[in-house]
Design an enzyme around this catalytic site. Structure first.
Site, short mmCIF file in Angstrom:
data_model
loop_
_atom_site.label_atom_id
_atom_site.label_comp_id
_atom_site.label_asym_id
_atom_site.label_seq_id
_atom_site.Cartn_x
_atom_site.Cartn_y
_atom_site.Cartn_z
N PRO A 86 1.73 13.41 1.36
CA PRO A 86 1.03 13.93 0.17
C PRO A 86 1.98 14.46 -0.90
O PRO A 86 1.58 14.62 -2.05
CB PRO A 86 0.14 15.05 0.73
CG PRO A 86 0.59 15.31 2.11
CD PRO A 86 1.35 14.12 2.58
N GLU A 113 1.57 18.68 11.13
CA GLU A 113 1.85 19.42 9.89
C GLU A 113 2.89 18.76 9.02
O GLU A 113 3.09 19.12 7.87
CB GLU A 113 2.30 20.84 10.22
CG GLU A 113 1.29 21.63 11.02
CD GLU A 113 -0.07 21.72 10.34
OE1 GLU A 113 -0.13 22.12 9.18
OE2 GLU A 113 -1.07 21.39 11.01
N ARG A 150 -3.84 -7.41 -1.76
CA ARG A 150 -4.74 -8.17 -2.64
C ARG A 150 -4.00 -8.75 -3.85
O ARG A 150 -4.49 -9.68 -4.48
CB ARG A 150 -5.93 -7.31 -3.09
CG ARG A 150 -5.60 -6.20 -4.00
CD ARG A 150 -6.80 -5.30 -4.25
NE ARG A 150 -7.79 -5.87 -5.16
CZ ARG A 150 -7.66 -5.92 -6.49
NH1 ARG A 150 -6.57 -5.43 -7.07
NH2 ARG A 150 -8.60 -6.45 -7.24
N ASP A 164 -8.52 -6.33 -13.56
CA ASP A 164 -8.85 -5.08 -12.87
C ASP A 164 -8.80 -3.89 -13.81
O ASP A 164 -8.00 -3.87 -14.73
CB ASP A 164 -7.77 -4.73 -11.81
CG ASP A 164 -7.85 -5.60 -10.59
OD1 ASP A 164 -8.85 -6.28 -10.41
OD2 ASP A 164 -6.86 -5.56 -9.82
N1 ADE Z 1 -0.82 12.19 4.58
C1 ADE Z 1 -1.74 13.17 4.48
N2 ADE Z 1 -2.30 13.20 3.28
C2 ADE Z 1 -1.74 12.19 2.55
C3 ADE Z 1 -1.90 11.70 1.23
N3 ADE Z 1 -2.75 12.25 0.36
N4 ADE Z 1 -1.13 10.66 0.84
C4 ADE Z 1 -0.24 10.10 1.70
N5 ADE Z 1 -0.04 10.51 2.95
C5 ADE Z 1 -0.78 11.56 3.38
#
Ligand code: ADE
Length: 240
Positions: A86, A113, A150, A164
């Site tokens: 993330p 985590e 794709r 797209d």
């Molecule tokens: N792992 C947990 N959340 C994630 C996200 N939003 N993007 C990529 N990997 C992740």
């Protein structure tokens, strides 16, 4: 394209990789998926892949040894190594198109985590699918695979993804199919007119309208011609 996915939940990713357009692309040999079970490299009797964080705190951290054992051979084989995280750069149309140029991707999925920081020495980039946290990288890896595969030649008609949302910098224009009238909802007459020029103009204008209403931020980033500006003025859109 070859795509390796490293995960502790191979079953979680197997279904989507074998289904629909992505599954057909694999059957046709346009993409070759290999799913690696990180536990094959787990430590000890329990094939452990995680441990408590140094310094204390909640949750578990993925240990470096199993990750290195799984990822290093893929990297040595020439894969572009992507860590799903993330905190990574956010996936978008441009990065999906760029990722689609590689012959070999290795997607590394985390759980718990987080990863031991040292895994980052093996990765070429870190990718997030958005500003929210999932329980692991598997669903993000599948989103990346779907967005990238794709785009590979032969997977879908190229015209489909050239129009797209985002590819042109605009959101997509409205689409209709049969029937001409459903309940009391009708298809815009121009689409039934057979005038290709008029249809193209209407689509461009509706894409501009939709983008101005929903994502005005996108309009600053693309080239608009005089007709586009005139149309936007006619609907009362004032660029920032
Ligand atoms: N792992 C947990 N959340 C994630 C996200 N939003 N993007 C990529 N990997 C992740």
């Amino acid at each position: 394209m070859k795509v390796d996915i490293v995960t502790i939940f191979p079953d979680l990713v197997a279904g989507p990789l074998g289904t629909s357009i992505i599954g057909r692309a694999a059957d046709a040999g346009l993409v070759d998926f290999t799913v690696h079970d990180l536990r094959d490299h787990g430590l000890g009797r329990h094939r452990s892949v995680d441990d408590e964080p140094y310094g204390g705190g909640a949750g578990m951290v993925m240990r470096p040894e199993p990750l290195f054992a799984a990822v290093e051979p893929l990297r040595d084989a020439g894969a572009h190594v992507v860590l799903m995280d993330p905190a990574g750069e956010q996936l978008d149309d441009a990065s999906a198109r760029e990722l689609a140029t590689y012959d070999h991707l290795a997607l590394v999925c985390g759980r718990y985590e987080g990863f031991d920081e040292r895994i980052r020495t093996l990765v070429d980039r870190e990718v997030s699918i958005g500003d929210y946290v999932l329980t692991g990288g598997e669903l993000p890896a599948l989103v990346l695979v779907d967005a990238v595969v794709r785009l590979l030649p032969g997977v879908i008609q190229e015209e489909s993804h050239r129009g797209d949302s985002f590819a042109s910098g605009l959101l997509e224009y409205p689409q209709y199919t049969r029937p001409e009238t459903f309940r009391d909802l009708t298809v815009p007459p121009v689409l039934l007119s057979g005038h290709h020029g008029e249809v193209a103009r209407w689509r461009r204008q509706e894409a501009l309208r939709r983008t101005s209403e929903r994502r005005p931020d996108l309009l600053g980033a693309i080239a608009l011609d005089d007709d586009d500006h005139a149309f936007l003025r006619s609907i009362g859109f004032e660029p920032e």
